[in-house]
Design an enzyme around this catalytic site. Structure first.
Site, mmCIF file in Angstrom:
data_model
loop_
_atom_site.group_PDB
_atom_site.id
_atom_site.type_symbol
_atom_site.label_atom_id
_atom_site.label_comp_id
_atom_site.label_asym_id
_atom_site.label_seq_id
_atom_site.Cartn_x
_atom_site.Cartn_y
_atom_site.Cartn_z
ATOM 1 N N HIS A 1 0.840 -1.207 0.000
ATOM 2 C CA HIS A 1 0.000 0.000 0.000
ATOM 3 C C HIS A 1 0.872 1.253 0.000
ATOM 4 O O HIS A 1 1.189 1.813 1.050
ATOM 5 C CB HIS A 1 -0.889 -0.033 1.249
ATOM 6 C CG HIS A 1 -2.022 0.950 1.209
ATOM 7 N ND1 HIS A 1 -3.191 0.772 1.911
ATOM 8 C CD2 HIS A 1 -2.164 2.131 0.552
ATOM 9 C CE1 HIS A 1 -4.006 1.791 1.692
ATOM 10 N NE2 HIS A 1 -3.396 2.641 0.880
ATOM 11 N N HIS B 1 1.592 5.094 -2.198
ATOM 12 C CA HIS B 1 1.181 6.085 -3.201
ATOM 13 C C HIS B 1 2.463 6.789 -3.664
ATOM 14 O O HIS B 1 2.953 7.678 -2.968
ATOM 15 C CB HIS B 1 0.240 7.122 -2.587
ATOM 16 C CG HIS B 1 -1.025 6.560 -2.011
ATOM 17 N ND1 HIS B 1 -2.236 6.591 -2.671
ATOM 18 C CD2 HIS B 1 -1.288 5.960 -0.816
ATOM 19 C CE1 HIS B 1 -3.197 6.047 -1.923
ATOM 20 N NE2 HIS B 1 -2.637 5.654 -0.786
ATOM 21 N N LEU B 2 2.985 6.382 -4.836
ATOM 22 C CA LEU B 2 4.271 6.959 -5.257
ATOM 23 C C LEU B 2 4.102 8.232 -6.093
ATOM 24 O O LEU B 2 5.091 8.822 -6.530
ATOM 25 C CB LEU B 2 5.117 5.911 -5.984
ATOM 26 C CG LEU B 2 5.510 4.705 -5.107
ATOM 27 C CD1 LEU B 2 6.461 3.771 -5.867
ATOM 28 C CD2 LEU B 2 6.144 5.119 -3.783
ATOM 29 N N ASN C 1 -4.219 6.644 -7.485
ATOM 30 C CA ASN C 1 -4.747 8.021 -7.390
ATOM 31 C C ASN C 1 -3.651 9.050 -7.624
ATOM 32 O O ASN C 1 -3.374 9.904 -6.804
ATOM 33 C CB ASN C 1 -5.438 8.248 -6.035
ATOM 34 C CG ASN C 1 -4.522 8.031 -4.846
ATOM 35 O OD1 ASN C 1 -3.578 7.253 -4.913
ATOM 36 N ND2 ASN C 1 -4.781 8.713 -3.752
ATOM 37 N N HIS D 1 -6.525 -0.598 5.247
ATOM 38 C CA HIS D 1 -6.366 0.238 6.452
ATOM 39 C C HIS D 1 -7.579 0.237 7.395
ATOM 40 O O HIS D 1 -8.169 1.276 7.663
ATOM 41 C CB HIS D 1 -5.947 1.666 6.103
ATOM 42 C CG HIS D 1 -6.639 2.344 4.956
ATOM 43 N ND1 HIS D 1 -7.984 2.302 4.787
ATOM 44 C CD2 HIS D 1 -6.138 3.112 3.953
ATOM 45 C CE1 HIS D 1 -8.291 2.997 3.709
ATOM 46 N NE2 HIS D 1 -7.187 3.499 3.185
ATOM 47 N N ASP E 1 0.655 2.540 3.791
ATOM 48 C CA ASP E 1 -0.122 3.635 3.184
ATOM 49 C C ASP E 1 0.763 4.865 3.002
ATOM 50 O O ASP E 1 0.357 5.994 3.303
ATOM 51 C CB ASP E 1 -1.356 3.983 4.033
ATOM 52 C CG ASP E 1 -2.380 4.817 3.255
ATOM 53 O OD1 ASP E 1 -2.094 5.189 2.106
ATOM 54 O OD2 ASP E 1 -3.453 5.097 3.814
ATOM 55 N N HIS F 1 2.935 14.124 0.958
ATOM 56 C CA HIS F 1 2.428 15.429 0.538
ATOM 57 C C HIS F 1 3.521 16.448 0.851
ATOM 58 O O HIS F 1 4.395 16.197 1.690
ATOM 59 C CB HIS F 1 1.166 15.810 1.330
ATOM 60 C CG HIS F 1 -0.036 14.970 1.008
ATOM 61 N ND1 HIS F 1 -0.837 15.199 -0.089
ATOM 62 C CD2 HIS F 1 -0.583 13.903 1.641
ATOM 63 C CE1 HIS F 1 -1.821 14.308 -0.113
ATOM 64 N NE2 HIS F 1 -1.683 13.503 0.931
HETATM 65 O O1 DOR Z 1 -4.517 9.578 4.144
HETATM 66 C C1 DOR Z 1 -4.628 9.139 3.021
HETATM 67 N N1 DOR Z 1 -3.878 9.599 2.013
HETATM 68 N N2 DOR Z 1 -5.545 8.189 2.781
HETATM 69 C C2 DOR Z 1 -5.844 7.808 1.540
HETATM 70 O O2 DOR Z 1 -6.719 6.998 1.386
HETATM 71 C C3 DOR Z 1 -5.175 8.412 0.380
HETATM 72 C C4 DOR Z 1 -3.857 8.945 0.743
HETATM 73 C C5 DOR Z 1 -3.294 9.867 -0.300
HETATM 74 O O3 DOR Z 1 -3.223 9.475 -1.447
HETATM 75 O O4 DOR Z 1 -2.891 10.972 0.050
#
Ligand code: DOR
Length: 444
Positions: free
Chosen positions: A61, A63-64, A95, A234, A304, A308
Site C-alpha cells: 500500500h 502512493h508513489l 490516485n 487500512h 499507506d 504530501h
Molecule cells: O490519508 C490518506 N492519504 N488516505 C488515503 O486513502 C489516500 C492517501 C493519499 O493518497 O494521500
C-alpha cells in the site's frame, strides 16, 4: 562442486515452517537451495551470521505519486526509500495525477517505470464511474495487483460511493478488489459541522468510527451478495475488526503500521503531520488492532505511504492534506514492535511477506522456498537506531516517526539475487521489475 551466483551464509532464516540457521544459495535470481552449503561455492558470498534473513518484505500500500508532483515523490525516489527501509516490492496506488484508470494510462506507467524502480512493483488500477466496462480486462494483466475502489473520498478524484455502482464494479471481474472503506454520504453530511476548522484531532471526529464501520458493513453486504472477494484496506476501528471476523469467506484485512503505532495524542504533537484517512484514533482502537494481529484477523500490514508537501500538511485543518510517508520506516517500526514483544518475527513475516503474496496472488514471492524469487530482507535484530528526517529519501523530506528509536533494523535488501541496499548504501542501478500476479485467482 556445486556453485551458485550468491550464497547467504549462516543467517537465521525465517522459513514458512519455522526459524532455522541455514545457508541460502541463489541462481538466476531465484532461491536454488536452502540448507548446509558448506561445500558449495558462489560468485558472491554474504556472511549473515548474527543476522536474520527474512523473505523480501512487501509494502502492499504505497502512493508513489507518479505521475504527479516530483517535488513530493516519484517512482525512483519512493522505491529508493523502500529499499533503504528493507522493502523488496511495493504495490503502487492509482490516485495519481492523472489517475490510472485506463489501458492507456497503465501502459504509460508501465513503460515509464522500466529502469526506474529500485524494487519490484505491482500496479493498482482505479475504479471510477466511467471505466467499469474496462475493469475486467485491466485486472487480468499480470503486473496489476488489484482494482482499487475509493468508496469514500480521499486524495484525488477516484470515488465510487453508491451501492448500485459498487455492485456493478463487483460484478465486473473475478479478482479480489481492494477498498478504501469510509461511507461517503456520512462524510459529506458531517463536513459542514467542521467548516470552521479547529484542532487537527477533529479529523477523527469528522471521519468517525461510524463512517468507517458503515462503509465496511455496506461493502460486506454487497461482497456476499455478489460473491466477489474484498480486501479492506487500512481497517482502523475495533468495530470493523470484530465484524470482519464473520466475513472470512469474502474478506481479507489490512491494518496499517500507523494504526498500530500512533494514537490520537499524535494530533497535539504532530499537528497536520498526524492527519490521514482513515484517521489515527484512540487507544481502544489500537488495542483492537493488536488483538486482531494476535488472533489472525489481519492478513497484511502496509504503510499507506502517502507523501504530501510540507506546505500541504501545514495548511490549517480541515484543509490539511491527508496522508503520511511510511514506506521507508515500515520495517524498522515493525521490527521494533517485534523486539518489544508485541508480535513474533514469524507473524511479522506472515503479515508483511507471505500475507500480501497470498492476498494479491503474487507469484513466487513472500516465502523463503526453493524456486521462489531470491528477495531477502536481512535484519539486525539488535541494532538500535533513531529515525531521522535526514534519512528520508522521499523529496517531501518528512516522516511522522522522526525521533522514534527502533531496535531491529534492515541492514541489507536483496531483490531477485541482487543486493540493492547494504548498510544504508543503495547499490547498482534501478533494476526492479513488475511483480507477476496469478490473475486466475478469484481469492488469495
Ligand atoms: O490519508 C490518506 N492519504 N488516505 C488515503 O486513502 C489516500 C492517501 C493519499 O493518497 O494521500
Amino acid at each position: 562442486m556445486t556453485s551458485f551466483d550468491l550464497i547467504l551464509r549462516g543467517g537465521r532464516c525465517v522459513l514458512p515452517w519455522g526459524e532455522q540457521e541455514a545457508d541460502i544459495g541463489v541462481r538466476a535470481g531465484r532461491i536454488a537451495a536452502i540448507g548446509d552449503l558448506r561445500t558449495a561455492s558462489a560468485a558472491q558470498e554474504i556472511d549473515c551470521k548474527g543476522l536474520h534473513v527474512l523473505p523480501g518484505l512487501i509494502d502492499p500500500h504505497v502512493h508513489l505519486r507518479d505521475p504527479g508532483d516530483p517535488a513530493v515523490e516519484t517512482i525512483p525516489t519512493g522505491t529508493k526509500a523502500a529499499v533503504l527501509g528493507g522493502i523488496t516490492a511495493v504495490f503502487d496506488m492509482p490516485n495519481t495525477t492523472p489517475s490510472i484508470t485506463s489501458q492507456e494510462a497503465l501502459e504509460g506507467k508501465r513503460a515509464y517505470t522500466e529502469g526506474k524502480s529500485w524494487c519490484d512493483i505491482g500496479f493498482y488500477v482505479g475504479a471510477g464511474k466511467s471505466n467499469i466496462p474496462e475493469l475486467a480486462a485491466l485486472e487480468l494483466q499480470p503486473d496489476v495487483c488489484a482494482i482499487k475502489v475509493f468508496a469514500g473520498s480521499s486524495t484525488g478524484d477516484l470515488l465510487v460511493e453508491d451501492d448500485a455502482t459498487l455492485e456493478r464494479v463487483m460484478r465486473s471481474g473475478r479478482r479480489r478488489i481492494c477498498y478504501h472503506s469510509e461511507d461517503e454520504y456520512r462524510l459529506q453530511e458531517r463536513k459542514p459541522l467542521y467548516a470552521d476548522g479547529g484542532p487537527h484531532k477533529l479529523h477523527a471526529e469528522w471521519r468517525d468510527v461510524e463512517c468507517a464501520f458503515l462503509g465496511t458493513r455496506r461493502l460486506m453486504a454487497l461482497a456476499r451478495e455478489t460473491g466477489r472477494g474484498a480486501h479492506i484496506l487500512h481497517v482502523s476501528t475495533a468495530e470493523e475488526l470484530e465484524y470482519l471476523r464473520d466475513f472470512r469467506d469474502v474478506a481479507t484485512v489490512e491494518v496499517l503500521v500507523n494504526h498500530l503505532s500512533q494514537t490520537d495524542e499524535a494530533y497535539d504533537r504532530l499537528g497536520g503531520y498526524a492527519v490521514m484517512n482513515p484517521p489515527i484514533r484512540d487507544a481502544r482502537h489500537m488495542a483492537a488492532a493488536w488483538a486482531a494481529v494476535a488472533d489472525g484477523t489481519v492478513d497484511c500490514i502496509g504503510s499507506d505511504h502517502a507523501p504530501h508537501s510540507r506546505a500541504a500538511k501545514e495548511r490549517p485543518w480541515p484543509a490539511t492534506a491527508a496522508g503520511l510517508t511510511g514506506v521507508q520506516t515500515l520495517a524498522p517500526i515493525m521490527l521494533d514492535h517485534v523486539n518489544a514483544g508485541r508480535l513474533s518475527l514469524s507473524r511479522m513475516v506472515d503479515l508483511m511477506a507471505a500475507g500480501p503474496a497470498r492476498v494479491y496472488g503474487a507469484v513466487a514471492k513472500g516465502r523463503l522456498c526453493a524456486g521462489y524469487d531470491a528477495d531477502f530482507t536481512v535484519v539486525d535484530l539488535k541494532k538500535t537506531r533513531t529515525i531521522e528526517e535526514s534519512w528520508i529519501a522521499s523529496p517531501c523530506g518528512w516522516t511522522p516517526f522522526a525521533g522514534m528509536s527502533c531496535t531491529g533494523w534492515p541492514v541489507m535488501t536483496i531483490v531477485r539475487g541482487q543486493p540493492v541496499m547494504r548498510e544504508d548504501e543503495v547499490l547498482g542501478t534501478p533494476a526492479g521489475r513488475p511483480v507477476r500476479f496469478d490473475t486466475g485467482l478469484a481469492r488469495g
